[in-house]
Design a protein around this motif. Structure first.
Motif, PDB file in Angstrom:
ATOM      1  N   PHE A 247      43.557  37.377  45.308  1.00 50.93           N
ATOM      2  CA  PHE A 247      44.389  37.402  43.817  1.00 50.93           C
ATOM      3  C   PHE A 247      43.352  36.366  43.301  1.00 50.93           C
ATOM      4  CE2 PHE A 247      49.298  37.875  44.745  1.00 50.93           C
ATOM      5  CZ  PHE A 247      48.876  39.553  44.530  1.00 50.93           C
ATOM      6  N   VAL A 248      42.454  36.513  42.174  1.00 50.51           N
ATOM      7  CA  VAL A 248      41.307  35.401  41.391  1.00 50.51           C
ATOM      8  C   VAL A 248      42.244  35.491  40.319  1.00 50.51           C
ATOM      9  CG1 VAL A 248      38.786  35.142  40.928  1.00 50.51           C
ATOM     10  CG2 VAL A 248      39.621  36.526  42.993  1.00 50.51           C
ATOM     11  N   VAL A 249      42.155  33.693  39.611  1.00 51.42           N
ATOM     12  CA  VAL A 249      41.967  33.551  38.193  1.00 51.42           C
ATOM     13  C   VAL A 249      40.344  33.598  37.648  1.00 51.42           C
ATOM     14  CG1 VAL A 249      41.738  31.326  38.666  1.00 51.42           C
ATOM     15  CG2 VAL A 249      43.166  31.575  36.729  1.00 51.42           C
ATOM     16  N   SER A 250      40.644  34.654  36.366  1.00 47.08           N
ATOM     17  CA  SER A 250      39.277  34.582  35.911  1.00 47.08           C
ATOM     18  C   SER A 250      39.913  34.077  33.718  1.00 47.08           C
ATOM     19  CB  SER A 250      38.958  35.808  35.981  1.00 47.08           C
ATOM     20  OG  SER A 250      38.675  36.662  34.718  1.00 47.08           O
ATOM     21  N   ALA A 251      38.880  34.099  33.907  1.00 42.15           N
ATOM     22  CA  ALA A 251      38.843  32.732  32.347  1.00 42.15           C
ATOM     23  C   ALA A 251      37.879  34.228  31.685  1.00 42.15           C
ATOM     24  CB  ALA A 251      38.319  31.629  32.501  1.00 42.15           C
ATOM     25  N   LEU A 252      37.851  35.330  31.925  1.00 39.21           N
ATOM     26  CA  LEU A 252      37.415  36.738  31.530  1.00 39.21           C
ATOM     27  C   LEU A 252      37.957  36.679  29.917  1.00 39.21           C
ATOM     28  CD1 LEU A 252      34.923  38.576  31.614  1.00 39.21           C
ATOM     29  CD2 LEU A 252      36.759  40.326  32.538  1.00 39.21           C
ATOM     30  N   ASP A 253      39.022  36.424  29.448  1.00 37.99           N
ATOM     31  CA  ASP A 253      39.993  36.857  28.759  1.00 37.99           C
ATOM     32  C   ASP A 253      40.399  35.528  27.817  1.00 37.99           C
ATOM     33  OD1 ASP A 253      39.736  39.458  26.765  1.00 37.99           O
ATOM     34  OD2 ASP A 253      41.903  39.719  27.977  1.00 37.99           O
ATOM     35  N   ALA A 254      39.317  34.243  28.039  1.00 44.61           N
ATOM     36  CA  ALA A 254      39.311  33.248  27.083  1.00 44.61           C
ATOM     37  C   ALA A 254      39.670  33.668  25.665  1.00 44.61           C
ATOM     38  CB  ALA A 254      38.488  32.598  27.036  1.00 44.61           C
ATOM     39  N   PRO A 255      39.747  32.685  25.159  1.00 45.08           N
ATOM     40  CA  PRO A 255      39.951  32.901  23.217  1.00 45.08           C
ATOM     41  C   PRO A 255      38.653  32.975  22.724  1.00 45.08           C
ATOM     42  CG  PRO A 255      41.619  31.075  24.167  1.00 45.08           C
ATOM     43  CD  PRO A 255      40.813  31.691  25.156  1.00 45.08           C
ATOM     44  N   ARG A 256      38.194  33.922  22.036  1.00 44.56           N
ATOM     45  CA  ARG A 256      36.751  34.186  21.538  1.00 44.56           C
ATOM     46  C   ARG A 256      36.634  32.945  20.688  1.00 44.56           C
ATOM     47  NH1 ARG A 256      36.301  37.701  25.089  1.00 44.56           N
ATOM     48  NH2 ARG A 256      36.803  39.566  24.814  1.00 44.56           N
TER      49      ARG A 256
ATOM     50  N   ALA B 236      49.087  29.409  40.457  1.00 41.79           N
ATOM     51  CA  ALA B 236      49.483  30.326  41.829  1.00 41.79           C
ATOM     52  C   ALA B 236      48.716  31.462  42.232  1.00 41.79           C
ATOM     53  CB  ALA B 236      50.038  31.634  40.317  1.00 41.79           C
ATOM     54  N   CYS B 237      47.207  31.333  41.969  1.00 39.12           N
ATOM     55  CA  CYS B 237      46.462  32.096  43.055  1.00 39.12           C
ATOM     56  C   CYS B 237      45.626  31.309  43.666  1.00 39.12           C
ATOM     57  CB  CYS B 237      45.848  32.493  42.371  1.00 39.12           C
ATOM     58  SG  CYS B 237      46.333  34.015  41.233  1.00 39.12           S
ATOM     59  N   ALA B 238      46.098  29.793  44.305  1.00 40.44           N
ATOM     60  CA  ALA B 238      45.495  28.982  44.714  1.00 40.44           C
ATOM     61  C   ALA B 238      45.687  28.442  46.369  1.00 40.44           C
ATOM     62  CB  ALA B 238      45.878  27.442  44.764  1.00 40.44           C
ATOM     63  N   PRO B 239      44.577  28.670  47.205  1.00 43.55           N
ATOM     64  CA  PRO B 239      44.558  29.202  48.570  1.00 43.55           C
ATOM     65  C   PRO B 239      45.386  28.288  49.275  1.00 43.55           C
ATOM     66  CG  PRO B 239      42.569  28.293  48.321  1.00 43.55           C
ATOM     67  CD  PRO B 239      44.044  28.613  46.291  1.00 43.55           C
TER      68      PRO B 239
ATOM     69  N   ALA C  93      51.353  42.767  41.425  1.00 45.09           N
ATOM     70  CA  ALA C  93      49.958  42.303  41.684  1.00 45.09           C
ATOM     71  C   ALA C  93      49.731  43.060  43.438  1.00 45.09           C
ATOM     72  CB  ALA C  93      49.046  41.689  41.798  1.00 45.09           C
ATOM     73  N   ALA C  94      50.448  42.480  43.952  1.00 47.00           N
ATOM     74  CA  ALA C  94      50.302  42.242  45.395  1.00 47.00           C
ATOM     75  C   ALA C  94      50.552  44.047  45.815  1.00 47.00           C
ATOM     76  CB  ALA C  94      51.321  42.246  46.856  1.00 47.00           C
TER      77      ALA C  94
ATOM     78  N   LEU D  94      42.044  40.213  39.791  1.00 50.66           N
ATOM     79  CA  LEU D  94      41.626  39.719  38.748  1.00 50.66           C
ATOM     80  C   LEU D  94      42.507  38.461  37.721  1.00 50.66           C
ATOM     81  CD1 LEU D  94      38.002  40.248  37.325  1.00 50.66           C
ATOM     82  CD2 LEU D  94      38.726  38.774  39.637  1.00 50.66           C
ATOM     83  N   PHE D  95      44.017  38.080  37.434  1.00 51.58           N
ATOM     84  CA  PHE D  95      44.702  37.892  36.731  1.00 51.58           C
ATOM     85  C   PHE D  95      43.957  36.650  35.802  1.00 51.58           C
ATOM     86  CE2 PHE D  95      46.805  38.523  40.363  1.00 51.58           C
ATOM     87  CZ  PHE D  95      48.352  37.804  40.715  1.00 51.58           C
ATOM     88  N   ALA D  96      43.838  37.331  34.627  1.00 53.83           N
ATOM     89  CA  ALA D  96      43.289  37.407  32.983  1.00 53.83           C
ATOM     90  C   ALA D  96      43.692  36.843  32.217  1.00 53.83           C
ATOM     91  CB  ALA D  96      42.066  37.730  33.237  1.00 53.83           C
ATOM     92  N   PRO D  97      44.342  34.915  32.170  1.00 56.70           N
ATOM     93  CA  PRO D  97      45.301  35.306  30.596  1.00 56.70           C
ATOM     94  C   PRO D  97      44.681  35.746  30.010  1.00 56.70           C
ATOM     95  CG  PRO D  97      44.974  33.574  32.137  1.00 56.70           C
ATOM     96  CD  PRO D  97      44.060  34.459  32.773  1.00 56.70           C
ATOM     97  N   VAL D  98      45.576  36.155  28.342  1.00 49.69           N
ATOM     98  CA  VAL D  98      44.529  36.769  27.336  1.00 49.69           C
ATOM     99  C   VAL D  98      44.239  35.750  26.498  1.00 49.69           C
ATOM    100  CG1 VAL D  98      46.801  37.585  26.213  1.00 49.69           C
ATOM    101  CG2 VAL D  98      44.470  38.538  25.472  1.00 49.69           C
ATOM    102  N   GLY D  99      43.624  35.472  25.478  1.00 49.76           N
ATOM    103  CA  GLY D  99      43.024  34.281  24.558  1.00 49.76           C
ATOM    104  C   GLY D  99      44.101  34.637  23.360  1.00 49.76           C
ATOM    105  N   HIS D 100      44.466  35.595  22.448  1.00 53.78           N
ATOM    106  CA  HIS D 100      44.738  35.945  21.417  1.00 53.78           C
ATOM    107  C   HIS D 100      44.474  37.858  21.321  1.00 53.78           C
ATOM    108  CE1 HIS D 100      44.596  36.791  16.925  1.00 53.78           C
ATOM    109  NE2 HIS D 100      45.618  37.473  17.059  1.00 53.78           N
ATOM    110  N   GLN D 101      45.856  38.454  21.616  1.00 48.76           N
ATOM    111  CA  GLN D 101      46.739  39.725  21.851  1.00 48.76           C
ATOM    112  C   GLN D 101      46.896  40.510  20.440  1.00 48.76           C
ATOM    113  OE1 GLN D 101      50.175  39.964  24.085  1.00 48.76           O
ATOM    114  NE2 GLN D 101      49.071  39.988  25.753  1.00 48.76           N
ATOM    115  N   PRO D 102      45.618  41.829  20.465  1.00 52.76           N
ATOM    116  CA  PRO D 102      45.856  42.227  18.625  1.00 52.76           C
ATOM    117  C   PRO D 102      46.921  42.628  17.895  1.00 52.76           C
ATOM    118  CG  PRO D 102      44.364  43.104  20.370  1.00 52.76           C
ATOM    119  CD  PRO D 102      44.660  42.364  21.246  1.00 52.76           C
TER     120      PRO D 102
END
Length: 208
Positions: free
Chosen positions: A76-85, A62-65, A21-22, A34-42
Motif C-alpha cells: 500500500f502506497v499513499v499518492s497525491a496523484l489525484d490532488a485538486p487541480r 493508514a498506509c504507514a509502515p 485493497a488487500a 496506490l491509494f489516491a484521494p480525489v480532489g474534486h469528483q466530477p
C-alpha cells in the motif's frame, strides 16, 4: 510491476478500504496499490467533509509502515496523484491514469472500483480510453452484488470485457456516510478505523 490505482474520496479511509485493497492485491498479484484521494469528483455534487490535505494525511497514516494494529501492508502506497487541480477543474480518472501510465510506462496498470461506481462507467469521461489504459478490478459489496447481466448495459466489446475482473470475495459493509454520522455524534468508531486514523480524527476534531 503490477500497479493498481485505487481512487476515492476516503472521507475517511476505513478498514473496509484496506481489506478491499488487500483482497484485490492477493487475487491479482498486485505489487503496489496506490491509494489516491480525489480532489474534486466530477460526478458528485457534494464535496468531501474533510479537506484534501486532511484526507491525504489520513490515508498516509493508514498506509504507514509503523502501524501496529492492523500491520501495514507493504503493497500500500499513499499518492497525491489525484490532488485538486490548480484551476479548480474536476479530477477525471482518464487524465489521472494517463499521467500514471506516462510515469510508469513499464508497469501493468489496474484500477480498483466499486461495482456501483463502475456501472456508471458510460457517464465517465472517455470510458473506452479508461478501459484501454488499465485493467479494472470491480468489487462487489454485500448490498450490491455484481452479475454479468448488470454489465450488459455497458456494451463492452469482448476485448474490453476481458480487461474487467470481478472480485466477489470482499464482504465488508462499512459506509463512510454512516461513519461520518457516528463520528459527528461522538462515537470514535475504533473498530472501524485504523487506530492512527481514529486518533487523527479526534485530534483535529473532524466530522464534528
Amino acid at each position: 510491476m503490477r500497479v493498481a490505482f485505487f481512487g476515492g474520496t476516503f472521507d475517511p479511509i476505513h478498514r473496509g478500504h484496506l481489506r478491499l485493497a488487500a483482497a484485490a492485491a492477493d487475487a491479482f498479484a498486485l505489487d503496489r496499490v496506490l491509494f489516491a484521494p480525489v480532489g474534486h469528483q466530477p460526478l458528485k455534487s457534494d464535496g468531501a467533509s474533510a479537506s484534501f490535505d486532511e484526507r491525504l494525511a489520513m490515508v498516509a497514516l493508514a498506509c504507514a509502515p509503523d502501524q501496529a494494529s492492523p500491520p501495514a501492508d507493504p503493497r500500500f502506497v499513499v499518492s497525491a496523484l489525484d490532488a485538486p487541480r490548480p484551476d479548480g477543474t474536476p479530477n477525471y480518472t482518464v487524465d489521472t491514469l494517463t499521467e500514471l501510465a506516462r510515469a510508469a510506462p513499464e508497469a501493468s496498470l489496474f484500477a480498483i472500483a466499486g461495482a456501483d461506481s463502475f456501472l456508471d462507467l458510460r457517464r465517465w469521461r472517455s470510458p473506452d480510453r479508461l478501459l484501454a489504459l488499465a485493467e479494472w478490478i470491480v468489487v462487489s459489496r454485500p448490498e450490491f452484488p455484481l452479475t454479468e447481466a448488470q454489465l450488459a448495459p455497458l456494451a463492452l466489446t469482448p476485448a474490453q470485457r476481458a480487461r474487467v475482473h470481478l472480485l466477489n470475495t470482499v464482504h465488508e459493509d462499512i459506509s463512510a456516510t454512516e461513519l461520518r454520522h457516528r463520528l459527528h455524534v461522538g462515537d470514535p468508531c475504533l473498530g472501524l478505523l485504523p487506530p492512527a486514523v481514529a486518533a487523527y480524527i479526534q485530534a483535529h476534531r473532524l466530522y464534528r
